[in-house]
Motif scaffolding. Sequence first.
Motif, PDB file in Angstrom:
ATOM      1  N   ASN A  73      -9.681 109.474  15.983  1.00  0.00           N
ATOM      2  CA  ASN A  73      -8.727 110.132  15.113  1.00  0.00           C
ATOM      3  C   ASN A  73      -9.400 110.938  14.017  1.00  0.00           C
ATOM      4  OD1 ASN A  73      -6.358 109.296  16.385  1.00  0.00           O
ATOM      5  ND2 ASN A  73      -6.312 107.351  15.316  1.00  0.00           N
ATOM      6  N   VAL A  74     -10.478 110.388  13.438  1.00  0.00           N
ATOM      7  CA  VAL A  74     -11.184 111.105  12.380  1.00  0.00           C
ATOM      8  C   VAL A  74     -11.857 112.357  12.918  1.00  0.00           C
ATOM      9  CG1 VAL A  74     -13.085 110.974  10.733  1.00  0.00           C
ATOM     10  CG2 VAL A  74     -11.504 109.054  10.941  1.00  0.00           C
ATOM     11  N   GLN A 103     -10.236 104.695  15.537  1.00  0.00           N
ATOM     12  CA  GLN A 103     -10.458 105.341  14.237  1.00  0.00           C
ATOM     13  C   GLN A 103     -11.433 106.508  14.364  1.00  0.00           C
ATOM     14  OE1 GLN A 103     -10.213 103.144  10.831  1.00  0.00           O
ATOM     15  NE2 GLN A 103     -11.470 104.429   9.536  1.00  0.00           N
ATOM     16  N   SER A 136     -10.544 108.365   6.869  1.00  0.00           N
ATOM     17  CA  SER A 136      -9.723 109.558   7.043  1.00  0.00           C
ATOM     18  C   SER A 136      -9.811 110.422   5.783  1.00  0.00           C
ATOM     19  CB  SER A 136      -8.262 109.170   7.292  1.00  0.00           C
ATOM     20  OG  SER A 136      -8.154 108.324   8.406  1.00  0.00           O
ATOM     21  N   THR A 142      -3.032 115.516  12.863  1.00  0.00           N
ATOM     22  CA  THR A 142      -3.629 114.487  13.706  1.00  0.00           C
ATOM     23  C   THR A 142      -2.615 113.438  14.144  1.00  0.00           C
ATOM     24  OG1 THR A 142      -5.697 114.777  12.492  1.00  0.00           O
ATOM     25  CG2 THR A 142      -5.499 112.802  13.857  1.00  0.00           C
TER      26      THR A 142
END
Length: 454
Positions: free
Chosen positions: A448-449, A445, A240, A252
């Motif tokens: 989200n990134v 992950q 992140s 986010t």
Amino acid sequence: MKNFSISEVMDSFGVNKFTWSIFFFLGLAMVFDGYDYMIVSYTMPQISVEWGLSAVEKGSLSSWSLFGLIIGGAISGIVSDKIGRKRTLVYSIAIYSLLNIPIFFAPSFGFYALFRVLAGLGLGACIPVVTTIFSESTPTNRRALFITFGMAWMIVGWVLAGLVATYLVPRVGWRWCYLVGGFPFIYSIFLHFKMKESVYWLANKGRKEDAVKRLQEIEKVATGKVTNWDPNALVVPPKSKVVGPKALFSKTYRMTTAGVWITYFCGCFTVYGINAWLPSLMLEKGLQLSSAYGLSIAQNAAAVIANCSTGFVAEVIGRRKNLIGSYGLGIVAILIMAFVGSSFWAILAANIFLGFAINYSITAVQPLMAEGYPTDIRNTGISWCQAFGRLGGALAPIVAGMIIGLNLGYSSAFLFYIVPLIFGLLAAFLLIRNETKGKSLDQIQEENVLKAGS
């Protein structure tokens, strides 16, 4: 060798001997944690009499450790994401167990309150890191099950607290219950030598060789074989851009943060408020001390079943639907308990259903905490959510003491808890929008990134 990810390898093992070893390692940690918190409720009547406490002071007995939980949880999340899951867990157990021992010698209410806050620092670190390790040690299709099933160990600790108090308090007094709470220090030493670091954390820190070595250790336990994986072929999702507490409030994650924080706050307010006052309310209803303790034990035993079952349901219908339905069930249980008759068996049945319902709801949010954040802020996300939730738990016994002090009656004391459950239901419905069922931690992950970069 083709590229591989940690999630692919871990999922290929399925549920195995390693999974169950982690389950029992962490489970015992949660038993001790649950005992440490719940022993306050069982010793509350005796402490109150010895020191002549008011209703508000009596309610605050359960709150002091929760204030420590809030501070410890907020700090430990950041620490765990930096120094690792294992060391954070070992240190937290050692802290809360050792700081229980001075309470045996407590000369006053102020001394007691101080050491409950200090012990709470360790308690606040323990619960979030256990949730994190469960999420990082189980296959994708059983992740919610093990996270919630693992929380059932804490309720076992609650039951153990009731059994210990039932035996010790009438014979040697309440102080010995806290001396028993110092024994987990021995277990922290055991974990220091036996437990290993999370493979996800190692990989996220760029320690690919250590991560692969850890994967091989897990594979040996799970299958009896060892694959010669190339560390350079290990694919680790991008980190992140924003980490630490401020990431929780970024574009986010802020909706996820708001949803899980509010629902968990409301759940903690209900569960901890009821648990703190239940023995006293049952005594007010005319039951004997042993019967009041027995009802609390029965309620907590039902909570174990709730924690085990909510994970199964979440894997079938999804996290969000499970959470919304759980708060509705809690409202029904409060109504039944508020208007139950005077028959012991009716009270027992209502207590069991109440214990099941409210603990089902507070546990249903646990998978969303772990799955809502990537590895580099996962424990920070979980611990800050739990710290905020514990604020509700800390306030509840005091607020409930104020309500009880108004002398509005037994029914009003229970109907009061419908309010936080309604807010929890609305937060689950309006704020939690993403469904994480069936998604690996690596996939979550990456999503989200990518979202953060768009």
